[in-house]
Design a protein around this motif. Structure first.
Motif, PDB file in Angstrom:
ATOM      1  N   ASN A 289       0.786  -1.224   0.000  1.00 34.41           N
ATOM      2  CA  ASN A 289       0.000   0.000   0.000  1.00 34.41           C
ATOM      3  C   ASN A 289       0.825   1.286   0.000  1.00 34.41           C
ATOM      4  O   ASN A 289       0.384   2.311   0.510  1.00 34.41           O
ATOM      5  N   HIS A 374      -7.174  -1.479  -5.799  1.00 34.63           N
ATOM      6  CA  HIS A 374      -7.127  -2.078  -4.465  1.00 34.63           C
ATOM      7  C   HIS A 374      -6.934  -1.070  -3.341  1.00 34.63           C
ATOM      8  O   HIS A 374      -6.705  -1.474  -2.196  1.00 34.63           O
ATOM      9  N   GLU A 674      -9.409   0.788   4.472  1.00 35.86           N
ATOM     10  CA  GLU A 674      -9.088  -0.609   4.114  1.00 35.86           C
ATOM     11  C   GLU A 674     -10.027  -1.006   2.974  1.00 35.86           C
ATOM     12  O   GLU A 674     -11.235  -1.153   3.188  1.00 35.86           O
TER      13      GLU A 674
HETATM   14  C1  NBG Z   1      -4.973  -4.216  -0.577  1.00 41.52           C
HETATM   15  C2  NBG Z   1      -5.984  -3.612   0.394  1.00 41.52           C
HETATM   16  C3  NBG Z   1      -6.751  -4.683   1.144  1.00 41.52           C
HETATM   17  C4  NBG Z   1      -7.358  -5.663   0.172  1.00 41.52           C
HETATM   18  C5  NBG Z   1      -6.257  -6.220  -0.747  1.00 41.52           C
HETATM   19  C6  NBG Z   1      -6.803  -7.162  -1.784  1.00 41.52           C
HETATM   20  C7  NBG Z   1      -3.183  -3.051  -1.794  1.00 41.52           C
HETATM   21  C8  NBG Z   1      -2.839  -1.940  -2.703  1.00 41.52           C
HETATM   22  N1  NBG Z   1      -4.450  -3.143  -1.410  1.00 41.52           N
HETATM   23  O1  NBG Z   1      -7.771  -4.096   1.905  1.00 41.52           O
HETATM   24  O2  NBG Z   1      -5.317  -2.763   1.290  1.00 41.52           O
HETATM   25  O3  NBG Z   1      -7.981  -6.713   0.845  1.00 41.52           O
HETATM   26  O4  NBG Z   1      -5.620  -5.153  -1.431  1.00 41.52           O
HETATM   27  O5  NBG Z   1      -7.792  -6.561  -2.533  1.00 41.52           O
HETATM   28  O6  NBG Z   1      -2.326  -3.805  -1.421  1.00 41.52           O
END
Ligand code: NBG
Length: 837
Positions: A289, A374, A674
């Motif tokens: 992230n 995501h 999230e």
């Molecule tokens: C992540 C989210 C999660 C989600 C997963 C799978 C990234 C960019 N995003 O909340 O933070 O469950 O993706 O969709 O890693």
């Protein structure tokens, strides 16, 4: 070629390539064969690891014959396929999963026991394949399991990193990172395809010329090139012959490119270039992230997308179809913006190499790609600096500028004279230097864009992609709520519960149709059943307590409430709020009389997760957790009423032990941050209750299991901006309980308070971006409700059973089917067991 063989030769091949049987003796022979020949070991000095290797090789033989069968039949039939492009596949261990999916676990178990080994030990000898950071990479792995199980013709494409996510050790309470040498011993779960080698170019310049019709042609004269070598990872479906593929690319120096240097006598330079080529796939970027704007990362992305597209295009061309048929044969899913360059690369191939007109090419491109977003976190949005990009990919930059120009011209036609709008929607951000916004490029180049949970898919339409929704209309933006594979996350991780469910439902069909779990509801009133249910949870807690003892050297009682928060360490996930509440609990217990203490619900608070190596605040959170644990765990005034542990090196195989053992788990991100979360689904599926905010998939879990079976607290997503505003401009005071906790830290109750000052300053009034203070009181209350509810074990078990019973929606089979029907337009194809290798 076979047609030229004499009849006898064909017959010989046919007769000798019959599949091996799957009885105990044949399997034992195959294991012994691998011990003595492949590994060249003798039975008397065989350790667990070598035994694992031999069993893995024998399992792999069976996987490969399914792989061959599947890929052979699919080549002949040539149905539409989906290609899932993901920079991360967090597969974890493979052996247990492969044996369960192929239905061979019991036979292998027997075979191994008789040969003097124990299945558990052998399974434990495998190292995780950790080619991912967190939820995004594990989602890709769950989707591959479901795609194979549902018999969809699908391939994953990714990178074969030499080093996966770092190994985490805790030294003096701090996270330290160590390289993950996962390939040190041969990896039996991959098939090197040394014959499949694709040349990938970088740098150089673009030559323009006019062709015979006066059309401008672009010729990219590349500066350097490397080779992409394919490694195939077979992915067997559950109880089906179908076996899909993940193709991972490894970078190698090209055979030719160092010749000039060699000829000039510049040996060192040539070797250096070769090392640079190998570096491309050397390491997974350990950021979850967050965006790392490193040149090597951009090289990874291009290397991978170019190799994958080359492969896809080559396979399509074998069918001798028209280019306009490409979107009917091929769907490409972009897992986040990481593979967005694939859009540009396909446009380049079609226009520069295949000589299609720009518009025809662009139509094909946009009908082929779809994009999953995501996250809405600004720090995760991928942007590439134009000068760096131009240096590495000059032709691609021109194409991006053209895509942008034609796109903005259309926007101008629809909404004339709105320069602000053009600025906001542009693929190019006018900064110093200019930046390429990969999310915008992905939206413009795809026919469908999806978020990963209902709330998240709504949010992207009102925030980051608002203007695009206005321009394209709503239909282009859809929701596909994430899911998890029940095969790994219940059947494999919680075998006792799986057996109980199968006995209760009189069938194991629920493993392919998770909605059947609803049949467990009728058992809620059955006290005997509840007792069995509890006994299984307790056994799982004993197993986790052993792991905790081994890894943290802390003894915890399996009779306490196990409270778990395991996930990447991030401010938005608020592990900080959790440990602050633990301090609050500690202070409350300390202030109690013995009589009051007698009614406290004992709790073990379990943390785990990695922080990005450069994420200073997240690393301080880990340090604080460990400092608090050190004080609390040896305070005789607290005893077993409260224990705190940080389990080092959280990964998929550790999760498989933790998830089935949790009573309550924490999913407490600031509302709206999230995107989905997927561990929330794993815990609830295993009968663990959750405490959480109205965020991501928590909301849909609440809808499915009912508000009596979940502990919800905190502000909602719509309130977040108002709360931030109030904090910033009206100076809302800090929550008093939180104030007390902060004072305790500042007084030095847990080590030198100076260490934690930077962390505490994130809570300064007006700066508390993740709203810990605003949510603190309701968080404490929700935790008290958990304690009260847990006291009534029988009622708790009812909640726990209802949780599992109502989780059908969150199978990744459901997610994948929605993608297949509504985005990819692909159909299943059932492979037939023809009995040959
Ligand atoms: C992540 C989210 C999660 C989600 C997963 C799978 C990234 C960019 N995003 O909340 O933070 O469950 O993706 O969709 O890693």
């Amino acid at each position: 070629e076979k047609a030229k063989w004499p009849k006898e030769t064909v017959e010989l091949w046919t007769r000798l390539s019959k599949k091996e049987a799957n009885d105990v003796e044949t399997i034992q022979r195959s294991i012994i064969h691998h011990v003595t020949t492949t590994l060249a070991r003798a039975a008397y000095n065989l350790d667990n690891f070598s035994a694992y290797q031999a069993v893995a090789l024998s399992t792999r033989d069976r996987l490969i014959s399914r792989w061959n069968e599947t890929q052979g039949q699919l080549s002949k039939k040539d149905p539409k396929r989906v290609y899932y492009l993901s920079l991360e596949f967090l597969l974890g261990r493979s052996m247990d999963n492969a044996l369960l999916n192929m239905g061979l676990k019991d036979t292998y178990g027997k075979s191994i026991e008789q040969l003097g080994f124990n299945m558990e030990d052998i399974i434990e000898s495998e190292v995780d394949a950790a080619l991912g950071n967190g939820g995004l990479g594990r989602l890709a792995a769950c989707y591959m399991d479901s795609l194979a199980t549902l018999e969809y013709p699908a391939w994953g494409y990714g990178l074969r990193y030499n080093y996966g996510i770092f190994q985490q050790r805790i030294v003096d309470g701090y996270q330290t990172e160590f390289p993950d040498y996962w390939l040190n011993f041969d990896n039996p779960w991959e098939l090197p395809r040394l014959d499949i080698s694709i040349q990938i170019s970088f740098g150089g310049h673009v030559q323009t010329s006019q062709d015979e019709y006066g059309v401008t042609r672009h010729n990219w004269i590349a500066g350097q090139s490397v080779q992409a070598i394919a490694y195939d990872v077979p992915i067997p479906g559950y109880h089906t012959e179908n076996c899909n593929n993940i193709r991972l690319w490894r970078s190698k120096p090209t055979k030719t490119f160092d010749l000039t240097s060699f000829n000039e006598g510049n040996y060192e330079r040539a070797v250096e270039d070769a090392t640079n080529a190998e570096r491309i796939t050397s390491v997974l970027y350990p950021n979850d992230n967050t965006m790392a704007g490193k040149e090597l990362r951009l090289k990874q992305q291009y290397f991978w997308t170019a190799a994958s597209l080359h492969d896809i295009v080559r396979r399509f061309k074998k069918s001798m179809r028209e280019w306009s048929d490409l979107p009917d044969q091929v769907a490409i899913q972009l897992n986040d913006t990481h593979p967005t360059l694939a859009i540009v690369e396909l446009q380049r191939i079609l226009v520069d190499v295949e000589m299609l007109s720009w518009d025809d090419a662009w139509d094909i491109v946009t009908r082929t790609f779809a994009f999953t977003n995501h996250t809405v976190l600004p720090e995760a949005m991928e942007k590439w600096s134009v000068p760096m990009f131009e240096y590495l990919l000059p032709r691609h930059l021109q194409i991006i500028f053209d895509i942008n120009l034609y796109f903005l011209q259309k926007v101008e036609l629809k909404f004339p004279n709105d320069r602000g709008l053009l600025n906001r929607m542009s693929i190019i951000e006018e900064a110093q230097p200019q930046q390429i916004r990969m999310a915008h490029l992905a939206v413009v180049g795809s026919h469908k864009i999806n978020g990963v949970a209902a709330l998240h898919s709504d949010l992207i339409k009102t925030t980051i992609f608002k203007d695009f929704v206005m321009y394209y209309g709503e239909e282009k933006f859809v929701n596909k709520t994430n899911g998890i594979t029940p095969r790994r996350w219940l059947h494999q991780a919680n075998p006792q519960l799986s057996t109980l469910i199968t006995e209760t439902l009189n069938s194991d069909k629920w493993l392919k149709d998770l909605s059947l779990l609803r049949g467990l509801e009728k058992k809620v009133p059955d006290a005997e059943f509840r007792k069995k249910w509890r006994a299984i949870k307790r056994a799982n807690k004993v197993r986790l307590a052993e792991l905790i003892k081994e890894r943290c050297h802390v003894e915890v009682s399996p009779d306490a409430l196990f409270d778990v928060q395991v996930k990447r360490i991030h401010e938005y996930k608020r592990q900080f709020m959790n440990i602050l509440a633990v301090i609050h609990r500690y202070r409350t217990i300390k202030s109690m009389t013995p009589a009051q203490k007698a009614s406290v619900q004992p709790r073990v608070v379990i943390f785990g997760g990695k922080a990005a190596p450069g994420y200073y605040i997240a690393k301080l959170v880990i340090k604080l957790i460990n400092s608090v644990a050190a004080v609390v765990n040896q305070d005789p005034a607290v005893g077993d009423l409260l224990k705190v542990v940080f389990i080092p090196d959280y990964n998929v195989s550790v999760a498989e032990v933790i998830v089935p053992a949790s009573d309550i788990s924490q999913h407490i991100s600031t509302a709206g941050t999230e995107a989905s979360g997927t561990s929330n689904m794993k815990f609830v599926l295993n009968g663990g209750l959750i405490i959480g905010t109205l965020d991501g998939a928590n909301i849909e879990i609440l809808e499915e299991i009912g508000e009596d079976n979940i502990f919800i607290f905190g502000c909602a997503a719509q309130e977040v901006e108002d709360l931030r505003h109030a904090q910033r401009y009206r100076g809302v005071p800090m929550d008093p309980a939180l104030q007390g906790v902060i004072s305790a830290i500042e007084k030095g109750v847990f080590e030198d308070p100076k260490i934690f000052q930077p962390l505490i300053s994130t809570l300064t009034v007006g700066k508390d971006f993740y709203l810990i203070s605003a949510d603190f009181a309701s968080y404490i209350t929700a935790n008290q409700q958990v304690d009260i509810a847990y006291k009534n074990q029988d009622e708790w078990s009812k909640k726990s059973i209802r949780c599992t019973a109502n989780m059908g929606k969150f199978s990744s089979d459901r997610s994948v089917k929605e993608y297949a029907d509504e985005i990819w337009n692909i159909k299943p194809y059932t492979v037939i067991d023809e009995g040959f290798l």
